[in-house]
Scaffold this motif. Structure first.
Motif, PDB file in Angstrom:
ATOM      1  N   THR A 110       0.833  -1.203   0.000  1.00 21.40           N
ATOM      2  CA  THR A 110       0.000   0.000   0.000  1.00 21.40           C
ATOM      3  C   THR A 110       0.865   1.251   0.000  1.00 21.40           C
ATOM      4  OG1 THR A 110      -1.784   1.159   1.122  1.00 21.40           O
ATOM      5  CG2 THR A 110      -0.152   0.093   2.517  1.00 21.40           C
ATOM      6  N   GLY A 111       0.305   2.268  -0.535  1.00 22.58           N
ATOM      7  CA  GLY A 111       0.980   3.559  -0.453  1.00 22.58           C
ATOM      8  C   GLY A 111       0.408   4.389   0.676  1.00 22.58           C
ATOM      9  N   THR A 112      -0.602   3.880   1.322  1.00 23.47           N
ATOM     10  CA  THR A 112      -1.273   4.666   2.359  1.00 23.47           C
ATOM     11  C   THR A 112      -0.916   4.177   3.761  1.00 23.47           C
ATOM     12  OG1 THR A 112      -3.210   3.228   2.210  1.00 23.47           O
ATOM     13  CG2 THR A 112      -3.225   5.212   0.854  1.00 23.47           C
ATOM     14  N   LEU A 113       0.272   3.599   3.898  1.00 25.77           N
ATOM     15  CA  LEU A 113       0.657   3.078   5.204  1.00 25.77           C
ATOM     16  C   LEU A 113       0.628   4.170   6.275  1.00 25.77           C
ATOM     17  CD1 LEU A 113       1.777   0.586   6.752  1.00 25.77           C
ATOM     18  CD2 LEU A 113       4.052   1.546   6.385  1.00 25.77           C
ATOM     19  N   ALA A 114       1.037   5.365   5.871  1.00 33.90           N
ATOM     20  CA  ALA A 114       1.088   6.454   6.851  1.00 33.90           C
ATOM     21  C   ALA A 114      -0.290   6.720   7.443  1.00 33.90           C
ATOM     22  CB  ALA A 114       1.641   7.713   6.190  1.00 33.90           C
ATOM     23  N   LEU A 115      -1.311   6.605   6.587  1.00 34.04           N
ATOM     24  CA  LEU A 115      -2.666   6.825   7.103  1.00 34.04           C
ATOM     25  C   LEU A 115      -3.044   5.747   8.111  1.00 34.04           C
ATOM     26  CD1 LEU A 115      -4.688   7.888   3.920  1.00 34.04           C
ATOM     27  CD2 LEU A 115      -3.517   9.306   5.617  1.00 34.04           C
ATOM     28  N   TRP A 116      -2.704   4.506   7.764  1.00 35.32           N
ATOM     29  CA  TRP A 116      -2.996   3.413   8.706  1.00 35.32           C
ATOM     30  C   TRP A 116      -2.262   3.627  10.021  1.00 35.32           C
ATOM     31  CZ3 TRP A 116      -6.990   0.472   8.294  1.00 35.32           C
ATOM     32  CH2 TRP A 116      -7.505   0.126   7.050  1.00 35.32           C
ATOM     33  N   GLU A 117      -1.038   4.073   9.901  1.00 36.83           N
ATOM     34  CA  GLU A 117      -0.259   4.298  11.124  1.00 36.83           C
ATOM     35  C   GLU A 117      -0.916   5.357  12.006  1.00 36.83           C
ATOM     36  OE1 GLU A 117       4.268   3.130   9.749  1.00 36.83           O
ATOM     37  OE2 GLU A 117       3.533   5.151   9.354  1.00 36.83           O
TER      38      GLU A 117
ATOM     39  N   SER B 114       5.431   2.444  -4.360  1.00 36.35           N
ATOM     40  CA  SER B 114       4.057   2.375  -3.851  1.00 36.35           C
ATOM     41  C   SER B 114       3.050   2.231  -4.987  1.00 36.35           C
ATOM     42  CB  SER B 114       3.723   3.620  -3.025  1.00 36.35           C
ATOM     43  OG  SER B 114       3.735   4.765  -3.851  1.00 36.35           O
TER      44      SER B 114
ATOM     45  N   ALA C 121       1.135  -1.210  -5.639  1.00 34.52           N
ATOM     46  CA  ALA C 121      -0.009  -1.722  -4.885  1.00 34.52           C
ATOM     47  C   ALA C 121      -1.142  -2.043  -5.850  1.00 34.52           C
ATOM     48  CB  ALA C 121      -0.440  -0.702  -3.838  1.00 34.52           C
TER      49      ALA C 121
ATOM     50  N   LYS D 180      -1.257   0.070  -9.470  1.00 34.35           N
ATOM     51  CA  LYS D 180      -1.579   1.473  -9.758  1.00 34.35           C
ATOM     52  C   LYS D 180      -0.778   1.969 -10.961  1.00 34.35           C
ATOM     53  CE  LYS D 180      -0.765   2.703  -5.369  1.00 34.35           C
ATOM     54  NZ  LYS D 180      -0.678   3.542  -4.160  1.00 34.35           N
TER      55      LYS D 180
ATOM     56  N   ASP E  66       0.036   8.253  -7.132  1.00 41.96           N
ATOM     57  CA  ASP E  66      -0.823   8.080  -5.953  1.00 41.96           C
ATOM     58  C   ASP E  66      -0.717   9.284  -5.010  1.00 41.96           C
ATOM     59  OD1 ASP E  66       1.639   7.707  -4.812  1.00 41.96           O
ATOM     60  OD2 ASP E  66       1.328   5.591  -4.288  1.00 41.96           O
TER      61      ASP E  66
ATOM     62  N   ARG F 209       1.219  10.004  -2.843  1.00 45.14           N
ATOM     63  CA  ARG F 209       1.609   9.728  -1.480  1.00 45.14           C
ATOM     64  C   ARG F 209       2.904  10.476  -1.187  1.00 45.14           C
ATOM     65  NH1 ARG F 209      -2.249   9.655   0.462  1.00 45.14           N
ATOM     66  NH2 ARG F 209      -1.181   9.081   2.392  1.00 45.14           N
TER      67      ARG F 209
ATOM     68  N   GLU G 109      -6.796   0.219  -1.229  1.00 51.57           N
ATOM     69  CA  GLU G 109      -6.560   1.469  -0.502  1.00 51.57           C
ATOM     70  C   GLU G 109      -7.847   2.281  -0.382  1.00 51.57           C
ATOM     71  OE1 GLU G 109      -1.888   2.227  -1.751  1.00 51.57           O
ATOM     72  OE2 GLU G 109      -3.492   2.869  -3.124  1.00 51.57           O
TER      73      GLU G 109
ATOM     74  N   TRP H  18       2.043  -3.137   4.028  1.00 53.09           N
ATOM     75  CA  TRP H  18       3.475  -3.058   3.724  1.00 53.09           C
ATOM     76  C   TRP H  18       3.710  -1.903   2.762  1.00 53.09           C
ATOM     77  CZ3 TRP H  18       5.538  -5.334  -1.177  1.00 53.09           C
ATOM     78  CH2 TRP H  18       6.929  -5.154  -1.277  1.00 53.09           C
TER      79      TRP H  18
ATOM     80  N   LEU I  95       2.856  -2.718   9.005  1.00 50.48           N
ATOM     81  CA  LEU I  95       1.978  -2.448  10.136  1.00 50.48           C
ATOM     82  C   LEU I  95       0.909  -3.543  10.166  1.00 50.48           C
ATOM     83  CD1 LEU I  95       1.178  -0.391  12.400  1.00 50.48           C
ATOM     84  CD2 LEU I  95      -0.514   0.473  10.778  1.00 50.48           C
TER      85      LEU I  95
END
Lengths: 439, 286
Positions: free
Chosen positions: A43-50, B97, B100, B105, B184, B186, B213, B225, B233
């Motif tokens: 995912t590229g949105t890990l920061a959001l999950w964190e 990223s 994903a 993407k 994305d 990000r 996402e 990841w 996480l």
């Protein structure tokens, strides 16, 4: 037939060891739950999950693997496969299937060999071993010992232990040829007088044995392996006992007959132990005056009660009767007489003597130590030939036929479920709607 | 047990070229229908003058510059800015990223870039596709489109999204009438991108996100990841956590939307499993 077959839940399991495979689905489910199951997703949105989600290590949640649809399908498939492996079929497949063991309890079966083992024990052991390995638990096993005055019967996986002791009244060898049928096994010793066509055979080995082959009076005739030796005074006279008072004509003839046979007659003896023939009065009962006879003689006399048709040693055969009153019955080693009083028989005296001599000879037991020369010389190895399976009842045939069909359907269902599980697992592995451009 | 889903590559199937052609023709036809025929451009106002060119048979007589004809005695037609050979720039994020998915993407980003290039050359323009890793390709004619496709297929989602890469293409930006930023987004703030939208330059910002996402899976345990930082996480995906995540994501997207609107730029967020045609048709044929 399978000795390992097990009837459980109304189903016969022809390969019950296959039921152990039922542990597989449980193990699979347990492993799936016990081992942490992480689906890693890029995912590229890990920061959001964190920012929004506490990590599991901090939240204390246990990362148990999920019980997915694929896993459930796989568990069911394994369960069905295990059931199919165990070979289920309706329990009727084996009910009503009866095996018969025809046992030879003639004296030779109780003559120990050089090793001290009885032929009947050796042959029975071979049969019991075969039964344990080849006969389903649901089957019946009947043990029969014909060849006596009364057939003995027993049911079970082992021969009755008291059959290992020689019967008090020696029995003759069964007429095996009359027992030549599928599902029947002859238990005897070698060599057999007849060869079975469909029955099985468990015959103990027999080896030449020295010893008495005949006793005449006090003279004994022994076979020493090469020739017959006459030993004067080698035997005590065999006893013939009358345990109760006999009518005079009978008593007189028995005395004459025993003298001619070299036997010792003991009228009025209280004990019949060891006697080769016992004559006794029938139990008292209603009194009848009867004029009757056979074989060319007749006698007038008083009868009290009726001679029995069986006693502790087996059945008794009626030799003389009048109407429904049995006057004389006999069996091996015993004669029962209902006459309390008897006049001298009319007719030819020789006819009376011949008639009674035949009865006494028939009832007289052989000398316990005597074995016919042919049997003493016999030598043959042991043999075991299993019997053909007995015919199945129609219900059992249908049940047996159903077995492979049930297993096939279960296997097919297991296969379909396994394929479905694989498909479900593939879908689950890509839960995010894979498209044609996924790489 | 661990299953990783990562889709870093770009693959165009055999029908993609035909799909591009069909899309470019469709976009052009829609413009022509909308603007009443002629060779209308694809951006800018219709009255926006670019230059004159000599009249050629078949040109729309309504666009003949009669004043110039009167002065020079020669027929010239007015060429609008949108009709001129515009330079379009597509900046495409190829950071890790973008792997994903599924689908990845980067796959949709590449399809968008190809679609833009096809429309540009179909409009007699020029397209320049610049990857965030510094590589680029330039096309001026339809026959060169396969080169773009090959270029895009060679892209791999890897490395880190360096925010400074886009400004480094300053010279390329200078003559670009339209700039498309596809990624994305990000680790990037609106101000990093919106500085591009200066003067009359048109800017489109396309945020491509993976379905997972936009709509997190409902499976019990997920190990998120980040392919760029390799951080992970472990998350118990309970509805409350998912709701917080979606709210946070929506907030970010709203921030982009507002900022873009303020700069008269276009912002679109699309899932990577959507069709590029739908997005570009909606954006280019306005």
């Amino acid at each position: 037939m399978n000795a390992l077959a097990l009837v459980f839940l109304g189903i016969e399991w022809t390969r019950p060891l296959g039921l152990f495979a039922l542990a597989l689905p449980a193990i699979v489910l347990w492993l799936a739950r016990a081992r942490p199951h992480w689906r890693t997703v890029a995912t590229g949105t890990l920061a959001l999950w964190e920012e929004v989600a506490p990590p599991i290590s901090r939240s204390g949640a246990r990362p148990r693997g999920p019980i997915s649809l694929a896993l459930v399908l796989l568990a069911i498939a394994l369960t069905l496969g295990a059931i199919a492996l165990a070979g289920p079929r309706p329990a009727q497949a084996s009910t009503g299937l009866t095996w018969r063991i025809v046992v030879d309890r003639s004296p030779t079966m109780y003559r120990a060999n050089a090793a001290g083992e009885l032929p009947i024990a050796a042959a029975a052991r071979a049969v019991e071993r075969w039964l344990a390995e080849n006969v389903a638990r649901a089957d019946r096993v009947l043990w029969q010992a014909p060849g006596g005055w009364r057939d003995e019967r027993s049911e079970g996986r082992s021969m009755p232990s008291d059959w290992l002791r020689a019967p008090r009244i020696p029995r003759s060898r069964p007429r095996f040829v009359e027992e030549d049928r599928a599902g029947t096994l002859w238990l005897s010793r070698s060599p057999l007088a007849e060869e079975p066509r469909t029955a099985g055979v468990s015959a103990a080995a027999i080896e030449p044995s020295h010893g008495p082959i005949s006793v005449v009076g006090t003279t004994r005739f022994d076979w020493d392996g090469k020739r017959i030796e006459e030993i004067a005074g080698g035997a005590r006279p065999a006893r013939v006992v009358a345990t109760s008072e006999l009518p005079e004509p009978i008593d007189a003839f028995v005395a004459t007959w025993t003298e001619a046979r070299g036997l010792a007659y003991e009228p009025g003896s209280p004990s019949a132990v060891g006697a080769l023939l016992t004559l006794r009065r029938a139990p008292d009962g209603p009194e009848h005056t009867i004029d009757t006879g056979r074989d060319g003689w007749r006698a007038h006399g008083v009868v009290r009660g009726s001679a029995r048709v069986s006693d502790d040693d087996g059945d008794l055969e009626t030799w003389l009767e009048h109407g429904d009153v049995r006057i004389v019955t006999h069996g091996p080693g015993r004669i029962e007489i209902a006459w309390s009083d008897m006049q001298r028989p009319s007719g030819d005296p020789a006819a009376f003597a011949v008639s009674w001599a035949a009865l006494l000879d028939r009832a007289l037991l052989p000398h316990p130590s005597v074995v016919p020369l042919a049997e003493r010389m016999a030598s043959a190895p042991e043999r075991f030939e299993p019997p053909r399976a007995p015919p199945l009842p129609e219900a059992s045939i249908a049940a047996v036929d159903a077995g492979p069909k049930i297993a096939a359907w279960l296997s097919l269902a297991a296969l379909v479920l396994a394929v479905a599980a694989t498909h479900a697992n593939a879908r689950q592995s890509s839960p995010f709607a894979a498209s044609s451009s996924a790489n | 047990m661990s299953d990783t889903v990562f889709f870093p590559n770009v693959r165009f199937d055999a029908r993609f070229a035909a799909r591009l052609d069909r899309f470019a023709l469709t976009v052009r036809a829609m413009h022509e229908r909308r603007e009443g025929g002629g060779r209308a451009g694809l951006a800018g106002s219709s009255g926006e003058f670019a230059f004159h060119r000599p009249y050629t048979p078949g040109d729309d007589l309504r666009r003949l510059d009669w004043n110039l004809y009167a002065r020079l005695d020669q027929a010239y037609v007015r060429v609008g800015r949108r009709e001129s050979a515009e330079h379009w720039l597509v900046w495409i994020d190829t950071s890790a990223s973008m792997g994903a998915g599924p689908p990845g993407k980067l796959q949709l980003a590449a399809e968008i870039a190809a679609g833009i290039a096809a429309v540009a050359v179909a409009s007699k323009g020029e397209a320049r596709v610049v990857a965030s890793n510094g590589r680029e390709v330039r096309v001026q004619a339809r026959r060169e489109l396969p080169r773009v496709v090959s270029f895009l297929e060679s892209l791999v989602a890897e490395g880190v999204d360096e925010a400074r890469v886009l400004p480094a293409h300053g010279p390329a930006l200078a003559d670009a009438a339209r700039v498309f930023v596809v990624g994305d987004l990000r680790g990037r703030k609106p101000r990093d991108v919106l500085s591009i939208a200066r003067g009359r330059r048109w800017l489109g910002v396309f945020q491509v996100l993976a379905p997972c996402e936009l709509d997190p899976p409902t499976i019990e345990h997920v190990r998120w990841w980040d392919p760029e930082s390799s951080r992970t996480l472990d998350v118990a995906n309970d509805p409350a956590t998912t709701a917080r995540y979606l709210a946070r994501l929506a907030s970010e997207q709203e921030e982009w939307r507002v900022a873009c609107a303020r700069h008269r730029a276009v912002f679109r967020a699309v899932p990577s499993d959507s069709a590029f045609e739908a997005l570009l048709t909606e954006v280019l044929v306005r």
